[in-house]
Scaffold this motif. Structure first.
Motif, short mmCIF file in Angstrom:
data_model
loop_
_atom_site.label_atom_id
_atom_site.label_comp_id
_atom_site.label_asym_id
_atom_site.label_seq_id
_atom_site.Cartn_x
_atom_site.Cartn_y
_atom_site.Cartn_z
N ALA A 100 -4.14 4.26 4.66
CA ALA A 100 -4.20 2.85 3.75
C ALA A 100 -2.99 1.97 4.44
N VAL A 129 -8.46 2.19 3.76
CA VAL A 129 -7.88 1.52 2.58
C VAL A 129 -7.25 0.61 3.05
N SER A 156 0.82 -1.22 -0.05
CA SER A 156 -0.08 0.11 -0.06
C SER A 156 0.83 1.30 0.01
#
Lengths: 348, 253
Positions: A76, A102, A31
């Protein structure tokens, strides 16, 4: 103008387009590009606040604080970080704080296979923090959808007053596609904040069950039940406005493939032979939509990069047997999927 | 029925009096600390219009909820990242943290290391009662070596954590130590902390009479608090580090 954009970059740009002005995070594959984008953006846009925290616990808590302070906020991460964020998500649900998390999935449990694709966090998204709450999660399968769905996630978070999860995976996150972000941006609706920012009021935001005045009521079952009923109803009503899916019927087939994220791209060539349903809103499960579509097929097969998590949710929702084609250990092979599919359909 | 009129009790605008009676035991030092935080905020002109209070979990973590301003009661140990993010998003808001030693220095210890290092302009009031009171009086990282608790029956095995050393290990810092016996000094520390343009940490030694002090042999809170008067002395001028029995303010700009 079209240009090559990475999924993770599109997720960040989509969040900014949706009004995000705060990002906190901790580096983790796959990520990390989202955080790098946030750092880069904040360097030239000081109104966009960025903090690299000491761990994912602080990253997630910062998102809650930033949201309360007035910013549309997000973070995220991937599986190990998402595990650490469950505590914050719990407070987000209890204190009704809009925000977006996320999760770019990789193979787990634990450190697992850090750079390889999996979709095994689905049930954690649903029930990873303790107690009852009602998750809403979306899952793109393209770079363009990363951009637009993160915006949907931010809007839903404000409307439902809760954390919303944008699922992704190692391949969607690292996918490069030609997209025109400016063109996509014109279609994005941006909702205003649901909460007045901190300061100037006397509210109390607590992880304890509390009444409408923010007074903790930790021994009153009626207060708890009223609260749970309220958030349950609101969450379901908001989610119902976004019954997002993609369906490609195949009247010649008795089999419906159900797939999402990058795996749905992998199985696309098989739509010649089979029906195809791709849930985009993963949670709550698209029960009515699936029931309607599924009645035309004798066999339901979920092809997913975990050992049957979404299949079990579909079984629960439809009260029908659902066959499983697990794509495990980060190895995504169309040939292997086709073989395994033929096998499970043969057994049905 | 004629209207009952009461004399003002003070700080009406800063306390959610409607939430009283509060959760703390009679004789608990948190009452003194809470009262004096409120008094100092009032003297400084800080109130709901310009200030937010953040707490973690524990008896001390309940302080924010009684303050008549926007407040956040975070999960255990997480007051600092929440407070830091709030300050980052809204630098005009005064952000204060009021919580305990277990919350800030044990489960929240990693955040203490890093938030203090990043040096946001927030003020932290830490009640150090050297135990986990709310859960029944367990060993805390601040419990002195040899002290018996319900999870250290033969006395704490290890030396206690020094919050001073964590905070003053940074390039810039504000660290103050006071006690609930030395109320004027406590307020002096709180005033200075609120004026400090950066991360300011005030540790206030306090008693937990019911779940810690009685087990140690104290009959009353007064008896327990009086020992702070005997044990702690004001540090001589020029000190760069407080000895374990010293009170004072250590700063580096």
């Amino acid at each position: 103008m079209q240009r090559l954009v990475q999924g993770n970059e599109a997720t960040f740009q989509g969040a900014v387009r949706a009004g995000a002005s705060f990002y906190s995070g901790y580096p983790i594959s796959p990520s990390s590009e989202i955080m790098a984008e946030a750092a880069k953006y904040s360097a030239s846009h000081p109104e966009f606040r960025f903090i690299q925290t000491e761990d994912e616990i602080a990253a997630a808590m910062s998102v809650l604080g930033a949201s309360l302070a007035g910013a549309k906020a997000f973070t995220a991460t991937s599986g190990p970080g998402f595990s650490l964020m469950q505590e914050s998500l719990g407070m987000g649900y209890m204190s009704e704080i809009p925000c977006v998390f996320v999760d770019v999935q990789r193979v787990g449990p634990s450190t697992g296979m850090p750079t390889l694709i999996a979709q095994g966090d689905l049930l954690q998204v649903q029930h990873g923090s303790h107690g009852d709450y009602y998750s809403i999660a979306f899952y793109p399968n393209s770079v363009a959808e990363c951009y637009t769905l993160v915006g949907t996630a931010f809007n839903v978070a404000e409307e439902a007053r809760q954390p919303v999860i944008l699922l992704s995976d190692a391949h969607v996150g690292h996918l490069y596609e030609l997209v025109d972000l400016e063109a996509l941006a014109t279609g994005v609706e941006v909702l205003p904040r649901a909460l007045a920012p901190l300061g100037g009021h006397t509210r109390h935001f607590t992880g304890l069950i509390s009444d409408d005045n923010g007074v903790p009521r930790t021994s009153d079952y009626q207060v708890y039940r009223r609260w749970l009923a309220k958030v349950k109803e609101r969450s379901a009503a908001v989610a119902a406005k976004h019954p997002l899916y993609e369906y490609r019927p195949n009247p010649r087939s008795a089999t419906l493939l159900i797939s999402f994220g990058i795996i749905s791209r992998t199985v696309l060539p098989l739509t010649e032979q089979y029906g195809y349903f791709r849930p985009i809103r993963m949670l709550p499960v698209l029960a009515e939509e699936l029931r309607e579509v599924a009645k035309d097929y004798r066999n339901l097969v979920v092809v997913e990069a975990n050992d049957g998590q979404y299949a079990s949710l579909v079984e629960q929702a439809l009260k029908r047997d659902v066959a499983r084609v697990p794509v495990l250990g980060g190895k995504v092979s169309p040939a292997e999927i086709a073989d395994r599919l033929a096998e499970v359909i043969g057994q049905a | 029925m004629s209207e009952v009129r009461t004399a003002p009790r003070g700080f009406e605008g800063l306390i959610k009096r409607e939430r009283y009676p509060h959760t703390w035991c009679p004789g608990c030092g948190i009452g003194l600390i809470f009262n004096n935080i409120i008094r100092v905020l009032s003297e400084k002109g800080l109130d709901y219009s310009n200030t937010a209070a953040i707490s973690g979990i524990g008896c001390s973590g309940r302080m924010a909820g009684y303050m008549n301003m926007d407040s956040v009661h975070t999960p255990h140990g997480r007051a600092l990242p929440v407070a830091e993010a709030i300050k980052l998003v809204n630098p005009d808001l005064n952000v204060i943290v009021a919580s305990g030693d277990g919350d800030l220095a044990s489960i929240g210890g990693n955040h203490l290391l890093h938030t203090s290092r990043r040096n946001p302009d927030i003020t932290v009031f830490c009640v150090n009662n050297e135990t986990y009171g709310l859960t029944g009086g367990q060993l805390a990282p601040t419990t002195p070596k040899g002290v018996r608790t319900i999870t250290s029956l033969n006395g704490a095995l290890h030396n206690p954590l020094s919050m001073q050393k964590i905070v003053t290990g940074n390039a810039q810092y504000f660290y103050a130590r006071s006690t609930v016996y030395h109320l004027d000094h406590m307020r002096e520390c709180m005033h200075a902390a609120l004026e400090w343009p950066g991360f300011a940490f005030v540790e206030v030694i306090s008693d937990c009479i019911e779940l810690h002090g009685r087990r140690l042999g104290f009959k009353t809170p007064h008896e327990m608090i009086a020992t702070y008067g005997e044990k702690y002395v004001l540090a001589p001028a020029g000190r760069t580090e407080l000895a374990p029995n010293e009170l004072g303010i250590m700063t580096k700009a």
